[in-house]
Design a protein around this motif. Structure first.
Motif, short mmCIF file in Angstrom:
data_model
loop_
_atom_site.label_atom_id
_atom_site.label_comp_id
_atom_site.label_asym_id
_atom_site.label_seq_id
_atom_site.Cartn_x
_atom_site.Cartn_y
_atom_site.Cartn_z
N THR A 28 0.70 -0.95 0.11
CA THR A 28 0.18 -0.08 -0.03
C THR A 28 0.86 1.30 0.01
O THR A 28 1.92 1.15 0.17
CB THR A 28 -1.06 -0.02 1.12
N GLY A 29 0.17 2.37 -0.56
CA GLY A 29 1.05 3.46 -0.57
C GLY A 29 1.66 4.12 0.71
O GLY A 29 2.70 4.43 0.88
N ASP A 30 0.86 4.65 1.36
CA ASP A 30 1.28 5.50 2.49
C ASP A 30 0.24 5.62 3.65
O ASP A 30 -0.33 6.66 4.23
CB ASP A 30 1.24 6.92 2.19
N LEU A 31 -0.43 4.30 4.09
CA LEU A 31 -1.28 4.15 5.24
C LEU A 31 -0.55 4.42 6.55
O LEU A 31 -1.33 4.72 7.64
CB LEU A 31 -1.86 2.85 5.19
N VAL A 100 3.78 -8.12 -7.66
CA VAL A 100 3.53 -7.26 -6.70
C VAL A 100 2.33 -6.51 -6.93
O VAL A 100 2.15 -6.03 -8.19
CB VAL A 100 4.42 -6.24 -6.45
N LEU A 101 1.16 -6.50 -6.09
CA LEU A 101 0.06 -5.57 -6.16
C LEU A 101 0.49 -4.41 -5.35
O LEU A 101 0.51 -4.54 -4.04
CB LEU A 101 -1.13 -6.47 -5.64
N PHE A 102 0.36 -3.28 -6.28
CA PHE A 102 0.55 -1.88 -5.44
C PHE A 102 -0.55 -1.24 -5.46
O PHE A 102 -1.50 -1.03 -6.51
CB PHE A 102 1.75 -1.40 -6.39
N VAL A 103 -1.05 -0.84 -4.26
CA VAL A 103 -2.36 -0.12 -4.11
C VAL A 103 -1.85 1.16 -3.54
O VAL A 103 -1.76 1.41 -2.19
CB VAL A 103 -3.51 -0.83 -3.08
N ALA A 104 -2.15 2.18 -4.58
CA ALA A 104 -1.70 3.63 -4.16
C ALA A 104 -2.91 4.25 -3.25
O ALA A 104 -4.35 3.82 -3.89
CB ALA A 104 -1.38 4.41 -5.29
N THR A 105 -2.71 4.89 -2.37
CA THR A 105 -4.03 5.45 -1.55
C THR A 105 -3.60 7.03 -1.76
O THR A 105 -2.55 7.75 -1.80
CB THR A 105 -3.92 5.08 -0.16
N GLY A 106 -4.95 7.78 -1.47
CA GLY A 106 -4.86 9.13 -1.17
C GLY A 106 -6.21 9.73 -0.60
O GLY A 106 -7.31 8.82 -0.43
N ALA A 107 -6.18 11.15 -0.55
CA ALA A 107 -7.19 11.62 -0.07
C ALA A 107 -7.68 12.87 -0.90
O ALA A 107 -6.76 13.55 -1.25
CB ALA A 107 -7.06 12.10 1.37
N LEU A 108 -8.71 13.01 -1.08
CA LEU A 108 -9.25 14.12 -1.92
C LEU A 108 -9.61 15.31 -1.11
O LEU A 108 -10.90 15.46 -0.93
CB LEU A 108 -10.58 13.71 -2.85
N MET A 109 -8.61 16.12 -1.08
CA MET A 109 -8.60 17.12 -0.06
C MET A 109 -9.23 18.44 -0.84
O MET A 109 -9.00 18.89 -1.98
CB MET A 109 -7.20 17.58 0.49
N SER A 110 -10.14 18.97 -0.19
CA SER A 110 -11.09 20.21 -0.71
C SER A 110 -10.92 21.30 0.49
O SER A 110 -11.83 21.15 1.34
CB SER A 110 -12.29 19.82 -1.17
N PRO A 111 -10.42 22.21 0.50
CA PRO A 111 -10.75 23.52 1.38
C PRO A 111 -12.17 23.60 1.52
O PRO A 111 -12.75 24.01 2.92
CB PRO A 111 -9.98 24.72 0.78
N THR A 112 -12.90 23.66 0.60
CA THR A 112 -14.57 23.82 0.61
C THR A 112 -15.21 23.00 1.45
O THR A 112 -15.78 23.37 2.61
CB THR A 112 -15.02 24.30 -0.59
N SER A 113 -15.04 21.60 1.14
CA SER A 113 -15.68 20.63 1.82
C SER A 113 -15.15 20.49 3.44
O SER A 113 -16.18 20.15 4.01
CB SER A 113 -15.69 19.29 1.12
N THR A 114 -13.84 20.71 3.67
CA THR A 114 -13.70 20.84 4.97
C THR A 114 -14.15 21.94 5.82
O THR A 114 -14.81 21.70 6.86
CB THR A 114 -12.01 20.82 5.07
N LYS A 115 -14.18 23.05 5.23
CA LYS A 115 -14.89 24.26 6.02
C LYS A 115 -16.27 23.87 6.15
O LYS A 115 -16.98 24.28 6.98
CB LYS A 115 -14.54 25.46 5.11
N GLN A 116 -16.88 23.25 5.27
CA GLN A 116 -18.37 22.88 5.45
C GLN A 116 -18.63 21.61 6.39
O GLN A 116 -19.75 21.27 6.55
CB GLN A 116 -18.99 22.61 4.09
N GLY A 117 -17.51 21.17 6.78
CA GLY A 117 -17.59 19.79 7.64
C GLY A 117 -17.91 18.48 7.07
O GLY A 117 -18.36 17.70 7.82
#
Length: 131
Positions: A28-31, A100-117
């Motif tokens: 996995t990528g970066d857990l 090798v099974l490589f599973v890259a991970t990530g988060a879809l960061m959005s300042p707007t959605s974060t501010k909206q909770g």
């Protein structure tokens, strides 16, 4: 990101009719430590799969948790790129790893959605590397 990785791994196994025994390494990528523990728990409880014998995480591989004060390990695409393009590719070229099974991970960061909770969606995609 761990829930996304768990679902991606489980669905990859189903789509390809494979199991953990078919892979030399599932990476996995970066857990980091916390995400890795959560991934293992989710796979076991929700999908009845255990990858612990063949799994490692780039965020855990790039740091020594006992000697360095990095809390849960590394995160970010830098860990994935560093480990995959150096350590893992060398092992594949040397014939130590074949599948090798490589599973890259990530988060879809959005300042707007974060501010909206709103929740931050986690994503994962699988890439199969074979020699």
């Amino acid at each position: 990101m761990a829930p996304a990785a768990a679902r991606t791994i489980s669905e990859f196994f189903e789509d390809t009719n494979t199991t953990t025994e078919d892979y030399d390494l599932i990476l996995t990528g970066d857990l980091g430590y916390t995400g890795t523990e959560l991934l293992h728990e989710l796979l076991q409880i929700e999908y009845n799969k255990n990858i612990e014998k063949v799994h490692n995480d780039c965020g855990l591989m790039i740091f020594d948790l006992k000697k360095q004060d990095v809390n849960s390990g590394g995160s970010g695409c830098g860990c994935s790129a560093s480990v995959l393009c150096s350590h893992i590719s060398k092992k594949m070229k040397a014939g130590e790893l074949h599948k090798v099974l490589f599973v890259a991970t990530g988060a879809l960061m959005s300042p707007t959605s974060t501010k909206q909770g709103q929740a931050i969606p986690g994503i994962a995609h699988a890439v199969l590397l074979e020699k």
